[in-house]
Design a protein around this motif. Structure first.
Motif, PDB file in Angstrom:
ATOM      1  N   ASP A 175       1.293   2.918 -22.756  1.00 33.45           N
ATOM      2  CA  ASP A 175       0.146   2.045 -22.548  1.00 33.45           C
ATOM      3  C   ASP A 175      -1.135   2.783 -22.933  1.00 33.45           C
ATOM      4  O   ASP A 175      -1.231   4.012 -22.811  1.00 33.45           O
ATOM      5  CB  ASP A 175       0.092   1.619 -21.075  1.00 33.45           C
ATOM      6  CG  ASP A 175      -0.905   0.512 -20.812  1.00 33.45           C
ATOM      7  OD1 ASP A 175      -1.317  -0.160 -21.780  1.00 33.45           O
ATOM      8  OD2 ASP A 175      -1.272   0.320 -19.640  1.00 33.45           O
ATOM      9  N   TRP A 219       4.042  -6.315 -13.510  1.00 32.55           N
ATOM     10  CA  TRP A 219       4.401  -6.685 -14.887  1.00 32.55           C
ATOM     11  C   TRP A 219       5.885  -6.472 -15.131  1.00 32.55           C
ATOM     12  O   TRP A 219       6.583  -7.337 -15.689  1.00 32.55           O
ATOM     13  CB  TRP A 219       3.563  -5.857 -15.868  1.00 32.55           C
ATOM     14  CG  TRP A 219       3.953  -6.025 -17.310  1.00 32.55           C
ATOM     15  CD1 TRP A 219       4.085  -7.199 -18.008  1.00 32.55           C
ATOM     16  CD2 TRP A 219       4.260  -4.972 -18.228  1.00 32.55           C
ATOM     17  NE1 TRP A 219       4.458  -6.934 -19.309  1.00 32.55           N
ATOM     18  CE2 TRP A 219       4.568  -5.585 -19.473  1.00 32.55           C
ATOM     19  CE3 TRP A 219       4.302  -3.581 -18.143  1.00 32.55           C
ATOM     20  CZ2 TRP A 219       4.923  -4.855 -20.607  1.00 32.55           C
ATOM     21  CZ3 TRP A 219       4.633  -2.846 -19.265  1.00 32.55           C
ATOM     22  CH2 TRP A 219       4.949  -3.469 -20.479  1.00 32.55           C
ATOM     23  N   ASP A 235      10.361  -8.466 -23.105  1.00 36.20           N
ATOM     24  CA  ASP A 235       9.153  -8.813 -22.346  1.00 36.20           C
ATOM     25  C   ASP A 235       8.333  -7.578 -21.993  1.00 36.20           C
ATOM     26  O   ASP A 235       7.137  -7.683 -21.694  1.00 36.20           O
ATOM     27  CB  ASP A 235       9.521  -9.561 -21.067  1.00 36.20           C
ATOM     28  CG  ASP A 235      10.117 -10.930 -21.337  1.00 36.20           C
ATOM     29  OD1 ASP A 235       9.908 -11.457 -22.449  1.00 36.20           O
ATOM     30  OD2 ASP A 235      10.794 -11.468 -20.436  1.00 36.20           O
ATOM     31  N   LEU A 242       5.775  -2.767 -25.563  1.00 38.69           N
ATOM     32  CA  LEU A 242       4.356  -2.542 -25.828  1.00 38.69           C
ATOM     33  C   LEU A 242       4.202  -2.017 -27.238  1.00 38.69           C
ATOM     34  O   LEU A 242       4.699  -0.935 -27.566  1.00 38.69           O
ATOM     35  CB  LEU A 242       3.774  -1.513 -24.844  1.00 38.69           C
ATOM     36  CG  LEU A 242       3.358  -1.992 -23.457  1.00 38.69           C
ATOM     37  CD1 LEU A 242       2.682  -0.857 -22.689  1.00 38.69           C
ATOM     38  CD2 LEU A 242       2.426  -3.176 -23.537  1.00 38.69           C
ATOM     39  N   PRO A 293      -1.636  -3.088 -29.383  1.00 36.52           N
ATOM     40  CA  PRO A 293      -1.505  -4.459 -28.892  1.00 36.52           C
ATOM     41  C   PRO A 293      -2.787  -5.261 -29.077  1.00 36.52           C
ATOM     42  O   PRO A 293      -3.903  -4.718 -28.965  1.00 36.52           O
ATOM     43  CB  PRO A 293      -1.182  -4.272 -27.410  1.00 36.52           C
ATOM     44  CG  PRO A 293      -1.742  -2.938 -27.061  1.00 36.52           C
ATOM     45  CD  PRO A 293      -1.616  -2.093 -28.294  1.00 36.52           C
ATOM     46  N   SER A 303      -0.965  -6.339 -21.655  1.00 35.16           N
ATOM     47  CA  SER A 303       0.126  -7.052 -20.995  1.00 35.16           C
ATOM     48  C   SER A 303      -0.112  -7.190 -19.498  1.00 35.16           C
ATOM     49  O   SER A 303       0.451  -8.068 -18.859  1.00 35.16           O
ATOM     50  CB  SER A 303       1.449  -6.319 -21.234  1.00 35.16           C
ATOM     51  OG  SER A 303       1.774  -6.343 -22.602  1.00 35.16           O
ATOM     52  N   THR A 362      -6.837 -10.075 -21.126  1.00 34.40           N
ATOM     53  CA  THR A 362      -5.530 -10.091 -20.483  1.00 34.40           C
ATOM     54  C   THR A 362      -5.288 -11.478 -19.923  1.00 34.40           C
ATOM     55  O   THR A 362      -6.118 -12.009 -19.183  1.00 34.40           O
ATOM     56  CB  THR A 362      -5.471  -9.065 -19.330  1.00 34.40           C
ATOM     57  OG1 THR A 362      -5.827  -7.786 -19.826  1.00 34.40           O
ATOM     58  CG2 THR A 362      -4.078  -9.006 -18.728  1.00 34.40           C
TER      59      THR A 362
END
Length: 917
Positions: free
Chosen positions: A369, A437, A446, A449, A453, A457, A471
């Motif tokens: 992330d 998440w 799902d 990442l 991005p 997410s 978001t």
């Protein structure tokens, strides 16, 4: 934190307390093995780090000074870590010395952490003798551990021994393992930069046959530190490496240094990013180009043991089902001082940053992330969520396969992003959103990442998010942004959540709403669910927020009862229930009797439920009341004053219904009493507990019996209790009325027909303090005689019940019965074996009303109900043998059972008449 987080005035915060103030924390047979499941100080430990430090610090100090020995020791451990994190070494040392002054400490905290912390704190105060003595005790308690070798290293450094002796001590860290030993190279530089290992055996396979491992090394202005990191990597026994040095816009000569190293070692590649983007974008840039079968990360300021990569890679080679491996490390400063800021069990602990993954995860889960901190932890848990708890293996646990350099300017030491915020603050907020998440995912993709991005997410706190990305609002975000979900209130009202690793929002989203827990003092989950006829899996607060409703009356709905039309002109009495759990016990059944009596007296009873978790209970209340209101309430606690919003809501109910009196069921609620005081309405408390003899209730309320008594006398006008024993404790005769609890009239008509084999039952909540252990012991004793008697444990499934393990063949478990008649019908005689003084003994009267002889302990109120030798037997407290003898005597005197049954009904009728007078 809204409303509830207010410290009580002395003595309840812990100030001006004596040792007698904590008698309720001493060992007690109400708990398994005679001790509480966890010292109170260790429960406060979680509150301390979850943002409630101002609440619990006074209590912890009082425990440190005046608590029972186990509490003093535990408080010492808790406070030592807290003050270490605050940089207050003197107070931290005083606290840890208190821990070591009491042998009970090692029972309460059964790991070496307190010994290691004490060594460090003693050395900080230049107290080498105490450091050595404590280390010796730790070694005697736990044996030789790598951590203790590191502690000896610190003591030796403090003594100023030659470096060759320091090297000898360092070698001891790995001596009992198969790993190469580590020592110090000669020189004048920092000890950290002189870490080295001896000769390392090369893998038996040719290097070209080994899977390629890509090692990502993000660098930002680390020219002075990078050589140590690269030296450790270049010395790895696993030689088939590509070392990807990612320069994240350094302004020093980091790039030049890395490129110079690359000219000497072709395994090193330098990837300059040009501008500073952050450690995780730098990792991602290298991850995108990594060619290895496995990929791992190495910080530019750390040093790795030469077998670290091999250990982690072998784990993945040996088990194709594994997705990743991690190793352990120790954090240290330049001088090799141990610097773990909050000690858990040891200095050596899991190194999430060492995560080595199969490169295939790049296509399955994607990249790290884009945040400033904690993205490695998120990736770790992302793997576990998708592939299960066995997907990651820890190699060589307890051995430091890396030394992580701790620097004052690192993100882990900055106040806003300090590691302590993993408990309360930015790191915790980030991980709670990340876990939510993970939980939303229905398939692996799902949780993918991408490197860049388009949108986030899940929400990340503004201070750590690297991109200003939109978001999509999630259910978690909707709840987190609602003023109806009060994080502090939820944690304080639900101690089990406080002690868990779940935040309030995530718990309510995943578990709490389904259990009809309330998110705060201004929204009734169960009430709203009933009003809108929502399915059990629907989340009522989400439903309300999505409806966009501005009608806040829906948040705390009221329900008309059957008496509403007939009693409009009658005087109202507001009756506050203390709970509405899935199962109904004596206090809840007694409340039904109270409401019935008020209705029969021509009054208009309005019941206020603190939660609505039992629809059947609500229906029974609606049958006998005019209105049922909903108002979430937390129980009184010695550390807290009542929630101000709850008090105001209770005052609003008083103004709405204009009662002539406020009735509060049991001693656990205080907000209604304060509301009654504020509105000048008389109040009555039904005292159904006996705190001096019930340490479990004192523990739940966070205060001793005298503090409970003082609060009750200050808050309420008068009291009704079921026995003189309780009235004597309250010691306010002019304000007390003794009234036995009434029982169901139908019990008097229940047939008494003993079978060929006598059945003795314990009907209870099936917890230790109700005597389930003694019941089983008595059954064992009877079984040993060969006499055919069946013993029935009737009640809900509990942890204490499960802990009984193997039961004798004459004991059977019967599930919780919804009514006393259903339970008692299964028995011929009933036992009452509580390990505390029951304030009444409702089950005793119910059993006698049904004509069942009763065997009870000589403790509390039950002996005043049973006429020994006539309606049953009163036996010495805590004597299972006496119970067994009484059961055998009743079975042997079968001809007397009918006579005893009639006497029992007669005695119960006398008590019932008193109750209904």
């Amino acid at each position: 934190m809204q409303g509830m987080v207010i410290v009580q005035s002395p003595p309840h915060t812990g100030e001006n307390m004596s040792s007698a103030s904590f008698d309720w924390l001493k060992p007690d047979r109400s708990f398994p093995s005679g001790i509480p499941p966890k010292p109170h100080a260790l429960e406060l430990d979680m509150m301390l780090w979850r943002g409630f430090d101002q609440l619990v610090l006074p209590r912890l100090h009082a425990l440190l000074d005046h608590g029972p020995p186990a509490e003093m020791a535990s408080a010492g451990w808790v406070l030592a870590r807290w003050y270490l994190a605050q940089g207050d070494m003197a107070r931290a040392r005083k606290a840890i010395i208190t821990f070591h002054s009491h042998p009970e400490g090692t029972k309460a905290v059964p790991h070496p952490g307190p010994f290691l912390l004490a060594v460090r704190l003693c050395l900080t105060a230049d107290d080498q003798d105490d450091a050595r003595n404590i280390l010796q005790k730790g070694t005697a308690r736990f044996g030789e551990l790598p951590d203790f070798a590191l502690a000896r290293l610190l003591i030796a450094k403090a003594r100023g021994v030659p470096e060759r002796e320091l090297s000898a001590i360092l070698r001891q860290v790995y001596r009992d393992s198969s790993l190469t030993e580590v020592d110090l190279a000669e020189g004048d530089g920092d000890l950290f930069d002189r870490l080295r290992a001896g000769s390392v055996p090369s893998p038996q396979e040719p290097s070209d046959n080994l899977p390629l491992v890509s090692v990502i090394v993000p660098v930002f202005n680390a020219a002075d530190l990078l050589p140590t990191a690269l030296r450790g990597l270049q010395a790895q026994s696993w030689s088939n490496l590509e070392i990807l040095v990612v320069d994240d816009g350094s302004t020093d000569n980091s790039v030049a240094m890395a490129q110079a190293a690359a000219t000497q070692d072709t395994r090193i590649r330098v990837l300059p990013l040009g501008c500073n983007q952050g450690a995780y974008p730098a990792r991602n840039a290298a991850f995108a180009t990594a060619r290895g079968t496995f990929v791992t990360v190495h910080d530019a300021d750390d040093w790795s043991h030469p077998q670290k990569i091999e250990q982690q890679a072998r784990a993945l080679m040996d088990d194709p089902a594994l997705k990743a491996s991690v190793s352990h490390w120790v954090r240290a400063g330049n001088a090799l001082e141990m610097t773990l800021w909050r000690m858990e069990e040891s200095w050596v602990h899991r190194n999430v940053s060492s995560l080595m993954i199969r490169t295939s995860l790049r296509d399955e889960l994607g990249y790290w992330d884009r945040t400033r901190i904690n993205a490695d932890t998120e990736y770790y848990y992302r793997i576990l969520h998708v592939y299960g708890p066995g997907a990651i293996r820890e190699v060589s646990p307890g051995l430091p396969l890396a030394f992580g350099r701790t620097l004052p300017q690192s993100l882990t030491n900055r106040s806003a992003t300090h590691l302590r915020t993993q408990y309360h603050g930015i790191r915790r907020d980030y991980m709670e959103a990340a876990h939510a998440w993970h939980a939303r995912a229905t398939q692996t993709q799902d949780l993918y990442l991408p490197q860049h991005p388009a949108n986030r997410s899940f929400h990340a706190p503004e201070d750590i998010a690297l991109d200003d990305q939109s978001t999509q609002q999630t259910e978690y975000d909707l709840l987190a942004g609602s003023d109806l979900l009060d994080e502090a209130w939820y944690l304080l009202a639900n101690p089990d959540v406080m002690q868990s690793d779940l935040g309030a929002v995530r718990h309510y989203l995943t578990v709490g709403a389904r259990e009809n827990r309330d998110p705060g003092p201004r929204f009734s989950t169960g009430g709203y669910r009933r009003t809108h006829k929502l399915d059990p899996d629907e989340n009522p607060l989400l439903h309300f927020l999505r409806q966009g409703s501005e009608d806040r009356s829906e948040c705390l709905p009221s329900f008309l009862g059957r008496l509403d039309r007939d009693t409009q002109a009658a005087d109202c009495v507001l009756v506050f229930a203390h709970t509405s759990g899935a199962t109904l016990f004596g206090a809840e059944r007694s409340l039904l009797d109270v409401v019935k009596r008020l209705g029969r007296s021509g009054l208009r009873p309005v019941v206020v439920l603190p939660s609505l978790r039992n629809p059947a209970y609500l229906e029974r209340l609606l049958e006998i009341s005019a209105v049922v209101e909903t108002l979430p309430q937390a129980w009184r606690h010695g550390l807290l004053t009542p929630d101000t919003e709850t008090i105001e809501a209770a005052r609003a109910l008083i103004r709405k219904h204009r009662p002539v009196e406020i009735h509060v069921n049991t001693i656990v609620l205080d907000a209604p009493l304060l509301a009654a005081r504020a509105e000048n309405v008389p109040s009555v408390v039904y005292v159904r507990e006996m705190p001096p003899e019930d340490r479990a209730i004192c523990r739940l309320l966070g205060m001793g019996p005298e503090a409970v008594r003082a609060q009750l006398l200050a808050q309420a006008d008068r009291f009704i209790m079921p026995s003189q024993v309780v009235a004597d404790w309250l010691a306010s005769a002019e304000r007390c009325t003794v009234r036995p609890n009434a029982v169901d009239e139908a019990l008097f008509d229940l047939p008494f027909v003993p079978g060929a084999v006598l059945k003795a039952a314990l009907i209870s909540s099936n917890i230790v303090k109700k005597g389930i252990n003694d019941f089983v012991t008595a059954a064992h004793l009877v079984a040993a005689t060969g006499w055919p008697v069946h013993f029935l444990l009737i009640g809900p499934k509990t942890g204490d019940l499960a802990a009984l393990h193997t039961l004798p063949p004459n004991v059977a478990l019967r599930s919780y019965a919804a009514t006393p008649a259903e339970a008692i019908a299964q028995a011929d005689i009933v036992l009452s074996l509580s390990h505390f003084a029951e304030s009444f003994g409702r089950t005793v009267v119910e059993a006698m009303a049904a004509g069942r002889p009763v065997i009870c302990y000589d403790r509390g109120a039950p002996p005043s109900l049973v006429i020994s030798g006539k309606t049953g037997f009163v036996v010495p407290a805590d004597s299972p043998k006496s119970v067994a003898d009484a059961v055998l005597a009743l079975d042997a005197a079968r001809l007397q059972l009918d006579k005893m049954s009639r006497a029992a009904r007669k005695r119960a009728r006398e008590i019932q008449d008193q109750a209904l007078a």
